[in-house]
Design a protein around this motif. Structure first.
Motif, PDB file in Angstrom:
ATOM      1  N   ASN A 295       0.807  -1.229   0.000  1.00 31.18           N
ATOM      2  CA  ASN A 295       0.000   0.000   0.000  1.00 31.18           C
ATOM      3  C   ASN A 295       0.837   1.275   0.000  1.00 31.18           C
ATOM      4  O   ASN A 295       0.436   2.283  -0.572  1.00 31.18           O
ATOM      5  CB  ASN A 295      -0.972   0.005   1.179  1.00 31.18           C
ATOM      6  CG  ASN A 295      -2.092  -0.987   0.986  1.00 31.18           C
ATOM      7  OD1 ASN A 295      -2.475  -1.306  -0.135  1.00 31.18           O
ATOM      8  ND2 ASN A 295      -2.620  -1.498   2.086  1.00 31.18           N
ATOM      9  N   GLY A 296       1.997   1.264   0.628  1.00 33.68           N
ATOM     10  CA  GLY A 296       2.864   2.441   0.613  1.00 33.68           C
ATOM     11  C   GLY A 296       3.385   2.716  -0.789  1.00 33.68           C
ATOM     12  O   GLY A 296       3.394   3.862  -1.249  1.00 33.68           O
ATOM     13  N   LEU A 297       3.809   1.665  -1.489  1.00 30.64           N
ATOM     14  CA  LEU A 297       4.284   1.823  -2.866  1.00 30.64           C
ATOM     15  C   LEU A 297       3.138   2.242  -3.786  1.00 30.64           C
ATOM     16  O   LEU A 297       3.311   3.090  -4.662  1.00 30.64           O
ATOM     17  CB  LEU A 297       4.916   0.523  -3.371  1.00 30.64           C
ATOM     18  CG  LEU A 297       6.202   0.094  -2.666  1.00 30.64           C
ATOM     19  CD1 LEU A 297       6.639  -1.276  -3.152  1.00 30.64           C
ATOM     20  CD2 LEU A 297       7.300   1.119  -2.868  1.00 30.64           C
ATOM     21  N   ARG A 298       1.975   1.650  -3.576  1.00 32.60           N
ATOM     22  CA  ARG A 298       0.793   2.010  -4.370  1.00 32.60           C
ATOM     23  C   ARG A 298       0.495   3.504  -4.214  1.00 32.60           C
ATOM     24  O   ARG A 298       0.210   4.197  -5.187  1.00 32.60           O
ATOM     25  CB  ARG A 298      -0.404   1.179  -3.922  1.00 32.60           C
ATOM     26  CG  ARG A 298      -1.668   1.452  -4.709  1.00 32.60           C
ATOM     27  CD  ARG A 298      -2.839   0.604  -4.215  1.00 32.60           C
ATOM     28  NE  ARG A 298      -2.691  -0.767  -4.662  1.00 32.60           N
ATOM     29  CZ  ARG A 298      -2.700  -1.834  -3.878  1.00 32.60           C
ATOM     30  NH1 ARG A 298      -2.832  -1.702  -2.572  1.00 32.60           N
ATOM     31  NH2 ARG A 298      -2.571  -3.047  -4.371  1.00 32.60           N
ATOM     32  N   SER A 299       0.608   4.017  -2.995  1.00 33.95           N
ATOM     33  CA  SER A 299       0.354   5.427  -2.729  1.00 33.95           C
ATOM     34  C   SER A 299       1.364   6.319  -3.455  1.00 33.95           C
ATOM     35  O   SER A 299       0.996   7.350  -4.027  1.00 33.95           O
ATOM     36  CB  SER A 299       0.399   5.681  -1.219  1.00 33.95           C
ATOM     37  OG  SER A 299       0.237   7.046  -0.920  1.00 33.95           O
ATOM     38  N   ILE A 300       2.635   5.917  -3.447  1.00 35.25           N
ATOM     39  CA  ILE A 300       3.656   6.694  -4.159  1.00 35.25           C
ATOM     40  C   ILE A 300       3.335   6.737  -5.644  1.00 35.25           C
ATOM     41  O   ILE A 300       3.341   7.803  -6.273  1.00 35.25           O
ATOM     42  CB  ILE A 300       5.064   6.100  -3.933  1.00 35.25           C
ATOM     43  CG1 ILE A 300       5.491   6.289  -2.479  1.00 35.25           C
ATOM     44  CG2 ILE A 300       6.081   6.735  -4.883  1.00 35.25           C
ATOM     45  CD1 ILE A 300       6.729   5.510  -2.100  1.00 35.25           C
ATOM     46  N   ILE A 301       3.064   5.584  -6.225  1.00 32.90           N
ATOM     47  CA  ILE A 301       2.773   5.506  -7.655  1.00 32.90           C
ATOM     48  C   ILE A 301       1.566   6.385  -8.001  1.00 32.90           C
ATOM     49  O   ILE A 301       1.585   7.119  -8.990  1.00 32.90           O
ATOM     50  CB  ILE A 301       2.561   4.041  -8.088  1.00 32.90           C
ATOM     51  CG1 ILE A 301       3.905   3.287  -7.980  1.00 32.90           C
ATOM     52  CG2 ILE A 301       1.995   3.949  -9.493  1.00 32.90           C
ATOM     53  CD1 ILE A 301       3.786   1.775  -8.062  1.00 32.90           C
ATOM     54  N   ASN A 302       0.533   6.365  -7.174  1.00 35.17           N
ATOM     55  CA  ASN A 302      -0.654   7.189  -7.423  1.00 35.17           C
ATOM     56  C   ASN A 302      -0.353   8.681  -7.329  1.00 35.17           C
ATOM     57  O   ASN A 302      -0.848   9.466  -8.128  1.00 35.17           O
ATOM     58  CB  ASN A 302      -1.775   6.820  -6.456  1.00 35.17           C
ATOM     59  CG  ASN A 302      -2.375   5.465  -6.758  1.00 35.17           C
ATOM     60  OD1 ASN A 302      -2.256   4.947  -7.874  1.00 35.17           O
ATOM     61  ND2 ASN A 302      -3.010   4.871  -5.771  1.00 35.17           N
ATOM     62  N   HIS A 303       0.472   9.091  -6.358  1.00 29.72           N
ATOM     63  CA  HIS A 303       0.771  10.513  -6.188  1.00 29.72           C
ATOM     64  C   HIS A 303       1.727  11.063  -7.233  1.00 29.72           C
ATOM     65  O   HIS A 303       1.758  12.262  -7.474  1.00 29.72           O
ATOM     66  CB  HIS A 303       1.310  10.798  -4.781  1.00 29.72           C
ATOM     67  CG  HIS A 303       0.226  10.945  -3.778  1.00 29.72           C
ATOM     68  ND1 HIS A 303      -0.329   9.876  -3.119  1.00 29.72           N
ATOM     69  CD2 HIS A 303      -0.441  12.037  -3.353  1.00 29.72           C
ATOM     70  CE1 HIS A 303      -1.281  10.309  -2.329  1.00 29.72           C
ATOM     71  NE2 HIS A 303      -1.364  11.619  -2.438  1.00 29.72           N
ATOM     72  N   PHE A 304       2.513  10.194  -7.851  1.00 28.11           N
ATOM     73  CA  PHE A 304       3.436  10.629  -8.891  1.00 28.11           C
ATOM     74  C   PHE A 304       2.885  10.293 -10.283  1.00 28.11           C
ATOM     75  O   PHE A 304       3.637  10.009 -11.202  1.00 28.11           O
ATOM     76  CB  PHE A 304       4.821   9.998  -8.697  1.00 28.11           C
ATOM     77  CG  PHE A 304       5.617  10.625  -7.595  1.00 28.11           C
ATOM     78  CD1 PHE A 304       6.492  11.665  -7.854  1.00 28.11           C
ATOM     79  CD2 PHE A 304       5.503  10.170  -6.292  1.00 28.11           C
ATOM     80  CE1 PHE A 304       7.239  12.245  -6.842  1.00 28.11           C
ATOM     81  CE2 PHE A 304       6.250  10.740  -5.270  1.00 28.11           C
ATOM     82  CZ  PHE A 304       7.114  11.781  -5.549  1.00 28.11           C
ATOM     83  N   ASN A 305       1.571  10.312 -10.412  1.00 24.17           N
ATOM     84  CA  ASN A 305       0.906  10.098 -11.703  1.00 24.17           C
ATOM     85  C   ASN A 305       1.247   8.772 -12.358  1.00 24.17           C
ATOM     86  O   ASN A 305       1.483   8.704 -13.562  1.00 24.17           O
ATOM     87  CB  ASN A 305       1.210  11.260 -12.657  1.00 24.17           C
ATOM     88  CG  ASN A 305       0.697  12.565 -12.117  1.00 24.17           C
ATOM     89  OD1 ASN A 305      -0.387  12.620 -11.552  1.00 24.17           O
ATOM     90  ND2 ASN A 305       1.481  13.617 -12.262  1.00 24.17           N
TER      91      ASN A 305
END
Length: 178
Positions: free
Chosen positions: A111-121
């Motif tokens: 979930n932490g990696l998923r959040s990064i990917i989502n915030h960086f388009n």
């Protein structure tokens, strides 16, 4: 920037899911520096010069599933591109005591990696240091497993893998500075 994924420190610091923060604290200790809380970034941050690289060390102090928000804030403020970020995190798919560096991989359910990917388009080109915690035998126990403290034996193995990760980080930074 080098960041370690985590949940809020006061409640979750000693849990398996906070191994990313363990790595950052160990890296900071290796260079005899302290991180300080920076509320505008929702976490703890410091600056360090390693070889010719000016590095921000950062630990989000918010829930894992929104770590990307804090990391994006720091990256935007300091004009850091996603491909200039090394993210350290726990990994269920690696045996406890193992650490591996990867580049350009998806979130793998983290979930932490998923959040990064989502915030960086949805761009996924960034370095990841995967620190193994092994997988519980029962898949239904994953949430409670990652949010619990490792055993003493596991902690010893994790400490060894974090020291390995620090050495490999220094090798990576040395290559980047040349």
């Amino acid at each position: 920037m080098i960041t370690g994924l985590s949940n809020p420190k006061n409640t979750y610091h000693n849990t398996r899911h906070n191994l990313g923060s363990w790595y950052i604290y160990a890296l900071a200790k290796n260079f005899n520096i302290l991180l300080k809380e920076e509320k505008k970034f929702f976490g703890f941050i410091t600056s360090i010069r390693i070889y010719s690289n000016n590095i921000r060390l950062f630990i989000p102090n918010i829930f894992m599933n929104i770590n990307g928000n804090a990391i994006h804030k720091v990256a935007s403020f300091y004009n850091i591109n996603l491909d200039e970020i090394l993210v350290a995190h726990d990994d269920l798919d690696l045996e406890c005591g193992t650490a591996k560096i990867k580049y350009s991989y998806g979130h793998g359910g983290h979930n932490g990696l998923r959040s990064i990917i989502n915030h960086f388009n949805k761009k996924i080109n960034f370095y990841r240091f995967r620190i193994g915690i092994s997988r519980p035998k029962n898949k239904k126990e994953i949430s409670s497993f990652v949010l619990s403290n490792p055993t003493t034996e596991e902690t010893n193995l994790i400490d060894i893998s974090i020291q390995y990760a620090i050495r490999e980080t220094l090798v990576l930074l040395n290559k980047m500075s040349n």
